[in-house]
Design a protein around this motif. Structure first.
Motif, PDB file in Angstrom:
ATOM      1  N   LYS A  24       0.887  -1.148   0.113  1.00  0.00           N
ATOM      2  CA  LYS A  24       0.025  -0.174   0.029  1.00  0.00           C
ATOM      3  C   LYS A  24       0.997   1.282   0.106  1.00  0.00           C
ATOM      4  CE  LYS A  24      -3.782  -2.339   0.160  1.00  0.00           C
ATOM      5  NZ  LYS A  24      -4.571  -2.568  -1.003  1.00  0.00           N
ATOM      6  N   LEU A  42      -5.728   0.767  12.183  1.00  0.00           N
ATOM      7  CA  LEU A  42      -6.952  -0.021  11.462  1.00  0.00           C
ATOM      8  C   LEU A  42      -6.322  -1.502  11.567  1.00  0.00           C
ATOM      9  CD1 LEU A  42      -9.558  -0.392   9.460  1.00  0.00           C
ATOM     10  CD2 LEU A  42      -7.718  -0.361   7.624  1.00  0.00           C
ATOM     11  N   ASN A 108      -7.408   3.610  -0.280  1.00  0.00           N
ATOM     12  CA  ASN A 108      -8.741   3.110  -0.287  1.00  0.00           C
ATOM     13  C   ASN A 108      -8.859   2.271   1.086  1.00  0.00           C
ATOM     14  OD1 ASN A 108     -10.928   1.667  -1.026  1.00  0.00           O
ATOM     15  ND2 ASN A 108     -10.373   0.654  -2.759  1.00  0.00           N
ATOM     16  N   TYR A 109      -9.659   3.007   1.879  1.00  0.00           N
ATOM     17  CA  TYR A 109      -9.772   2.272   3.156  1.00  0.00           C
ATOM     18  C   TYR A 109     -10.824   1.269   3.037  1.00  0.00           C
ATOM     19  CZ  TYR A 109      -7.326   6.000   5.252  1.00  0.00           C
ATOM     20  OH  TYR A 109      -6.338   7.029   5.475  1.00  0.00           O
ATOM     21  N   LYS A 110     -11.697   0.848   2.154  1.00  0.00           N
ATOM     22  CA  LYS A 110     -12.499  -0.258   2.237  1.00  0.00           C
ATOM     23  C   LYS A 110     -11.748  -1.482   1.827  1.00  0.00           C
ATOM     24  CE  LYS A 110     -16.808  -1.799  -0.201  1.00  0.00           C
ATOM     25  NZ  LYS A 110     -17.965  -1.132  -1.125  1.00  0.00           N
ATOM     26  N   ALA A 111     -10.739  -1.293   0.978  1.00  0.00           N
ATOM     27  CA  ALA A 111     -10.035  -2.487   0.484  1.00  0.00           C
ATOM     28  C   ALA A 111      -9.093  -2.598   1.798  1.00  0.00           C
ATOM     29  CB  ALA A 111      -9.093  -2.053  -0.609  1.00  0.00           C
ATOM     30  N   VAL A 113      -9.636  -2.320   4.888  1.00  0.00           N
ATOM     31  CA  VAL A 113     -10.529  -3.211   6.029  1.00  0.00           C
ATOM     32  C   VAL A 113     -10.503  -4.528   5.550  1.00  0.00           C
ATOM     33  CG1 VAL A 113     -12.732  -3.404   7.172  1.00  0.00           C
ATOM     34  CG2 VAL A 113     -11.782  -1.268   6.918  1.00  0.00           C
ATOM     35  N   LYS A 114     -10.927  -4.828   4.219  1.00  0.00           N
ATOM     36  CA  LYS A 114     -10.977  -6.058   3.753  1.00  0.00           C
ATOM     37  C   LYS A 114      -9.874  -6.945   3.598  1.00  0.00           C
ATOM     38  CE  LYS A 114     -12.276  -8.612  -0.824  1.00  0.00           C
ATOM     39  NZ  LYS A 114     -12.286  -8.587  -2.091  1.00  0.00           N
ATOM     40  N   SER A 115      -8.547  -6.345   3.345  1.00  0.00           N
ATOM     41  CA  SER A 115      -7.359  -7.202   3.597  1.00  0.00           C
ATOM     42  C   SER A 115      -7.005  -7.206   5.024  1.00  0.00           C
ATOM     43  CB  SER A 115      -6.443  -6.634   2.752  1.00  0.00           C
ATOM     44  OG  SER A 115      -6.050  -5.162   3.114  1.00  0.00           O
ATOM     45  N   CYS A 117      -8.999  -7.736   7.624  1.00  0.00           N
ATOM     46  CA  CYS A 117      -9.759  -9.152   7.926  1.00  0.00           C
ATOM     47  C   CYS A 117      -9.552 -10.420   7.477  1.00  0.00           C
ATOM     48  CB  CYS A 117     -11.395  -8.501   7.581  1.00  0.00           C
ATOM     49  SG  CYS A 117     -12.062  -7.337   8.428  1.00  0.00           S
TER      50      CYS A 117
END
Length: 190
Positions: A24, A42, A108-111, A113-115, A117
């Protein structure tokens, strides 16, 4: 497990989020302190929550089943779990990835959070392992939070400054660390 062994295992586990942060960071056009802190927090919060879920669930289960003094096969189960996690990291190391460093304006905070998790599943497995070994929950959660947040911050910064040069080495080191601790656990049983 002794405290230093737990710290080494958590460092080995934190190298996975470090590697993700490295990727990232390599993609960021401009990395500021706020982004660095937010991404670090995060990953650290999600890793800590997942570790806590694993530890608390198994601790409550063992308490409800009235298992005192632990299970006799626990060190071998712990070693097998660490070997499984290390093989997973080695598989990521030797799998070919074509990664293009492209600079992006925003994170990209949505991506993220996914990674986080997805990487948190390994922390969940480690939490189950640490609970089976009957280790202190709060101490391990604090260690996980601190080590993961520092690891991710360092990964973001290094990725931003150096790019993706060392991401393969990081996964290899992570797998080696977990294998060494697994070997040590088995040797302590004899």
């Amino acid at each position: 497990m002794k405290l230093w062994e737990v710290i080494v295992v958590i460092i080995g586990l934190a190298l996975e989020p470090f590697n993700e942060a490295l990727k990232k960071g390599a993609n960021q056009w401009h990395l500021n302190k706020v982004t660095l802190c937010l991404v670090s927090l995060l990953f650290a919060i999600i890793q800590t929550i997942m570790l806590g879920i694993g530890m608390i669930t198994i601790s409550l289960l063992m308490e409800n089943l009235h298992i005192e003094g632990g299970l006799t096969f626990t060190p071998f189960l712990a070693a097998l779990t660490l070997i499984f996690l290390s093989m997973k990291m080695f598989r990521r190391t030797f799998r070919e990835h074509s990664f293009v460093e492209k600079r992006e304006e925003t994170m990209n905070y949505k991506a993220l959070v996914k990674s986080a998790c997805i990487l948190g599943v390994d922390a969940l497995i480690l939490g189950i392992l640490l609970a089976l070994l009957q280790l202190a929950i709060i101490k391990n959660l604090v260690l996980t939070f601190c080590i993961t947040s520092v690891s991710v911050a360092l990964g973001l910064w290094m990725g931003y400054r150096l790019g993706m040069k060392y991401h393969v080495v990081v996964n290899g080191c992570s797998g080696c660390i977990l294998l060494i601790i697994a070997f040590r656990l088995v040797m302590n049983c004899f």
